[in-house]
Design a protein around this motif. Structure first.
Motif, PDB file in Angstrom:
ATOM      1  N   ARG A  20       0.852  -1.187   0.000  1.00 16.20           N
ATOM      2  CA  ARG A  20       0.000   0.000   0.000  1.00 16.20           C
ATOM      3  C   ARG A  20       0.888   1.236   0.000  1.00 16.20           C
ATOM      4  NH1 ARG A  20      -5.542  -0.992   1.849  1.00 16.20           N
ATOM      5  NH2 ARG A  20      -5.778  -3.133   2.635  1.00 16.20           N
ATOM      6  N   GLN A  23       0.483   7.465  -1.744  1.00 18.42           N
ATOM      7  CA  GLN A  23       0.032   8.192  -2.927  1.00 18.42           C
ATOM      8  C   GLN A  23      -0.005   7.222  -4.106  1.00 18.42           C
ATOM      9  OE1 GLN A  23       2.379  11.720  -3.666  1.00 18.42           O
ATOM     10  NE2 GLN A  23       2.523  12.235  -1.485  1.00 18.42           N
ATOM     11  N   PRO A  24      -0.848   7.477  -5.107  1.00 17.72           N
ATOM     12  CA  PRO A  24      -0.886   6.589  -6.279  1.00 17.72           C
ATOM     13  C   PRO A  24       0.461   6.546  -6.997  1.00 17.72           C
ATOM     14  CG  PRO A  24      -2.812   8.018  -6.224  1.00 17.72           C
ATOM     15  CD  PRO A  24      -1.865   8.548  -5.170  1.00 17.72           C
ATOM     16  N   LYS A  26       2.445   5.437 -10.650  1.00 16.77           N
ATOM     17  CA  LYS A  26       2.223   5.143 -12.065  1.00 16.77           C
ATOM     18  C   LYS A  26       2.665   3.708 -12.325  1.00 16.77           C
ATOM     19  CE  LYS A  26       2.972   6.715 -16.798  1.00 16.77           C
ATOM     20  NZ  LYS A  26       3.630   7.716 -17.688  1.00 16.77           N
ATOM     21  N   THR A  27       1.819   2.945 -12.983  1.00 15.56           N
ATOM     22  CA  THR A  27       1.998   1.499 -13.041  1.00 15.56           C
ATOM     23  C   THR A  27       1.842   0.955 -14.457  1.00 15.56           C
ATOM     24  OG1 THR A  27       1.089   1.332 -10.801  1.00 15.56           O
ATOM     25  CG2 THR A  27       1.154  -0.684 -12.096  1.00 15.56           C
ATOM     26  N   ASN A  34      -6.848  -4.744 -13.283  1.00  9.80           N
ATOM     27  CA  ASN A  34      -6.275  -3.427 -13.580  1.00  9.80           C
ATOM     28  C   ASN A  34      -4.907  -3.539 -14.252  1.00  9.80           C
ATOM     29  OD1 ASN A  34      -8.373  -1.690 -12.845  1.00  9.80           O
ATOM     30  ND2 ASN A  34      -7.776  -1.695 -10.688  1.00  9.80           N
ATOM     31  N   TRP A  39      -2.705   4.642 -12.676  1.00 14.20           N
ATOM     32  CA  TRP A  39      -2.210   5.134 -11.391  1.00 14.20           C
ATOM     33  C   TRP A  39      -2.946   4.397 -10.284  1.00 14.20           C
ATOM     34  CZ3 TRP A  39       1.541   8.973 -10.569  1.00 14.20           C
ATOM     35  CH2 TRP A  39       2.019   9.596 -11.737  1.00 14.20           C
ATOM     36  N   PHE A  40      -2.218   3.686  -9.438  1.00 11.62           N
ATOM     37  CA  PHE A  40      -2.818   2.848  -8.397  1.00 11.62           C
ATOM     38  C   PHE A  40      -2.015   2.974  -7.106  1.00 11.62           C
ATOM     39  CE2 PHE A  40      -3.602   0.941 -12.547  1.00 11.62           C
ATOM     40  CZ  PHE A  40      -4.995   0.886 -12.553  1.00 11.62           C
ATOM     41  N   ARG A  41      -2.695   2.746  -5.987  1.00  7.75           N
ATOM     42  CA  ARG A  41      -2.022   2.900  -4.701  1.00  7.75           C
ATOM     43  C   ARG A  41      -1.976   1.622  -3.868  1.00  7.75           C
ATOM     44  NH1 ARG A  41      -4.713   7.728  -1.960  1.00  7.75           N
ATOM     45  NH2 ARG A  41      -3.084   7.265  -0.432  1.00  7.75           N
ATOM     46  N   GLU A  74      -8.660   1.146  -7.280  1.00  9.18           N
ATOM     47  CA  GLU A  74      -7.331   1.696  -7.038  1.00  9.18           C
ATOM     48  C   GLU A  74      -6.299   0.608  -6.722  1.00  9.18           C
ATOM     49  OE1 GLU A  74      -7.929   4.440  -3.800  1.00  9.18           O
ATOM     50  OE2 GLU A  74      -7.497   2.891  -2.289  1.00  9.18           O
ATOM     51  N   THR A  75      -6.638  -0.653  -7.073  1.00 10.30           N
ATOM     52  CA  THR A  75      -5.776  -1.788  -6.735  1.00 10.30           C
ATOM     53  C   THR A  75      -5.422  -2.601  -7.971  1.00 10.30           C
ATOM     54  OG1 THR A  75      -6.833  -1.941  -4.562  1.00 10.30           O
ATOM     55  CG2 THR A  75      -5.570  -3.849  -5.292  1.00 10.30           C
TER      56      THR A  75
END
Length: 227
Positions: A20, A23-24, A26-27, A34, A39-41, A74-75
């Motif tokens: 975790r 902040q998000p 970049k992925t 996903n 952008w994920f956190r 967000e995952t």
């Protein structure tokens, strides 16, 4: 204040490995949930039974994440049949910053890609899942090059650990279900490239090789393999 991803973001259990971020990030990934660029956190590498089969794996994975307290939107989510408690995690420091790497490795479905045309095998869950989290700003080229460098390091680890494709008897280059994730804070030093002789590439290559070798040895020990 600059955000830095640290090892404290990791959590390990028999159900999953997670990371975790405050902040998000970049992925770029080949995950079940996903996948692609975004952008994920939160990041989850979930243990599933080796006989796992679902007609809607993406939907089932999204529901699982929500049940475990993660927000699906967000995952990034991956699956592995390997015991997630055997994950190998490391931090590798360079002049530009640091790279966090996590690898789970199971090779029951190991494959020599050069011999793939000769094989007939049902797709199985097994998998070498590789996470690379970079404290730095990556260009688009660097995201792709990081994936290339990580793959080369993984192949070298498989070679040095003498992992064979069980159907061909030749040295394996991966498994049929490998997945990789590259994530970056996009803060700190700008890193335009990640080839094998760049500062970032050197850390990624060393770190992925190190974690993959350790993960393979943990897998061998768990399976009672002799070396």
């Amino acid at each position: 204040m600059q955000f830095i991803a640290t090892l404290e973001g990791f959590s390990v259990s028999s159900n999953y490995v997670s990371f975790r971020a405050e902040q998000p990030l970049k992925t770029l990934s080949s995950a079940v949930h996903n996948a692609g660029i975004g952008w994920f956190r939160a990041f989850v590498n979930r243990h599933v039974d080796m006989n796992y089969h679902c007609d809607d794996a993406k939907g089932e994975m999204a529901a699982y994440l929500e049940q475990q307290g993660f927000r699906a939107e967000e995952t990034v989510g991956m699956m592995t049949a390997v015991s997630t408690e055997h994950v190998e995690i490391g931090q590798y420091d360079g002049d530009f910053g640091s790279v966090l790497i996590a690898v789970t490795a199971g090779v029951g479905n190991a494959v020599d890609v050069s011999q793939a045309l000769t094989r007939e095998e049902e797709q199985k869950i097994g998998t070498i899942n590789t996470w690379i989290i970079v404290n730095g700003q990556l260009s688009d080229e660097a995201f792709v090059q990081t994936m290339i460098t990580a793959t080369e390091a993984k192949v070298k680890a498989l070679h040095d650990e003498a992992i064979q494709d069980p159907l061909t008897g030749t040295i394996a280059t991966g498994t049929s279900t490998d997945s990789v994730l590259i994530a970056a804070t996009q803060q700190g030093e700008y890193l335009p490239y990640a080839g094998t002789v760049t500062p970032l590439g050197k850390l990624v290559g060393h770190g992925v090789y190190d974690c993959t070798v350790r993960a393979l040895r943990a897998y061998k020990k768990a399976k009672g393999w002799t070396t």
